[in-house]
Design a protein around this motif. Structure first.
Motif, short mmCIF file in Angstrom:
data_model
loop_
_atom_site.label_atom_id
_atom_site.label_comp_id
_atom_site.label_asym_id
_atom_site.label_seq_id
_atom_site.Cartn_x
_atom_site.Cartn_y
_atom_site.Cartn_z
N ILE A 56 0.86 -1.18 0.00
CA ILE A 56 0.00 0.00 0.00
C ILE A 56 0.91 1.24 0.00
N PRO A 57 0.86 2.07 -1.02
CA PRO A 57 1.72 3.26 -1.05
C PRO A 57 1.54 4.12 0.19
N GLY A 58 2.68 4.52 0.76
CA GLY A 58 2.63 5.37 1.95
C GLY A 58 2.26 4.63 3.22
N GLY A 246 3.33 6.92 8.99
CA GLY A 246 2.23 5.99 8.79
C GLY A 246 2.66 4.54 8.67
N THR A 247 3.82 4.21 9.22
CA THR A 247 4.33 2.84 9.14
C THR A 247 3.47 1.89 9.96
N GLU A 248 3.26 0.71 9.42
CA GLU A 248 2.57 -0.36 10.15
C GLU A 248 3.64 -1.24 10.80
N PHE A 249 3.62 -1.32 12.12
CA PHE A 249 4.59 -2.14 12.85
C PHE A 249 3.97 -3.50 13.16
N VAL A 250 4.70 -4.56 12.90
CA VAL A 250 4.20 -5.90 13.18
C VAL A 250 5.27 -6.72 13.88
#
Length: 265
Positions: A56-58, A246-250
């Motif tokens: 997903i861009p961004g 807007g990073t998704e951390f997992v």
């Protein structure tokens, strides 16, 4: 006469000793010469690991991983993770667990944030032949590799941590046979794709820049056990930088992964 004989004997002994010093050393027999030759270098690998991208861009998806080798907990990093509600995978050694019960309590109180995994019993490189890795003596045998892995897991369970599924050895370097042995024990082996803090030895600015540059699918390695090192400040700042983008951390347990050198097959 006796004095003359004694003097002659001493002179002969001195000459013999001098000649012996000048003589070349005896040539070793073939078997001995082979034994004196240097053993061939052990081939070590430092596996890479990536996770499934968001595409997903961004909205990059990355996995933060931290090694807790020895020493104390770095509160600059730990407090940022908790305050900002940023998930991470923490690799702990038995040695670190003994010295940091308060930090362990924070990890256990936040199961939605922290996945705790195995970094070994005594922070010994998981290499099953004798060698040095960054000056650290390797485990040196399959039995010692097994003890390093199993000893770390046992300490975790004894501390109230669920049984681990991932292993990352000291220095993150292995030989291929040790990788096979660890995989046979049921562990996935955690490589990485971004070296965030250079073993916690980098300065704050370069550490922040490295981690903040992580892209979609990257696995970042840093350290959470060096509170006196400048790198920890950079790690904490980078976490804020990434969140602002807007990073998704997992955590590793939450996503699919792809490791090379047969570390996750």
């Amino acid at each position: 006469m006796n004095r003359i004989l004694l003097t002659s004997a001493l002179l002969l002994a001195s000459v013999s000793a001098a000649l012996a010093d000048e003589m070349p050393p005896p040539i070793a027999s073939a078997p001995a010469a082979i034994g004196l030759a240097k053993a061939p270098p052990i081939k070590l690998v430092e596996p890479h690991l990536h996770i499934g991208r968001s595409n997903i861009p961004g909205h990059a998806r990355i996995a933060l991983t931290f090694d807790a080798c020895m020493g104390q907990a770095d509160e600059r990093i730990l407090s940022t993770l908790v305050r900002e509600r940023i998930p991470a995978t923490i690799f702990v050694t038995a040695r670190w667990l003994k010295r940091n019960p308060q930090a362990l309590a924070v990890f256990l109180q936040n199961p939605d944030l922290f996945e705790l995994e195995n970094h070994g019993e005594n922070h010994i490189p998981a290499v099953d032949a004798p060698t040095l890795v960054y000056g650290i003596a390797s485990a040196g045998s399959p039995q010692a590799v097994k003890q390093e892995v199993e000893g770390g897991a046992a300490a975790m369970v004894a501390s109230g941590i669920p049984a681990p599924h991932w292993f990352r050895g000291s220095t993150a370097k292995y030989d291929l046979s040790a990788i096979g042995e660890i995989r046979t024990m049921g562990y996935r082996i955690a490589g990485y794709s971004v070296n965030g803090d250079g073993g916690s030895l980098l300065g704050a600015a370069i550490t922040e820049k490295r981690i903040a540059s992580a892209k979609d699918g990257d696995v970042v390695i840093s350290h959470i056990n060096q509170p006196t090192h400048a790198a920890g400040e950079g790690v904490a700042k980078a976490l804020i930088d990434l969140k602002a983008k807007g990073t998704e951390f997992v955590r590793l347990q939450d996503v699919e992964d792809m490791g090379d050198d047969r570390t996750t097959e």
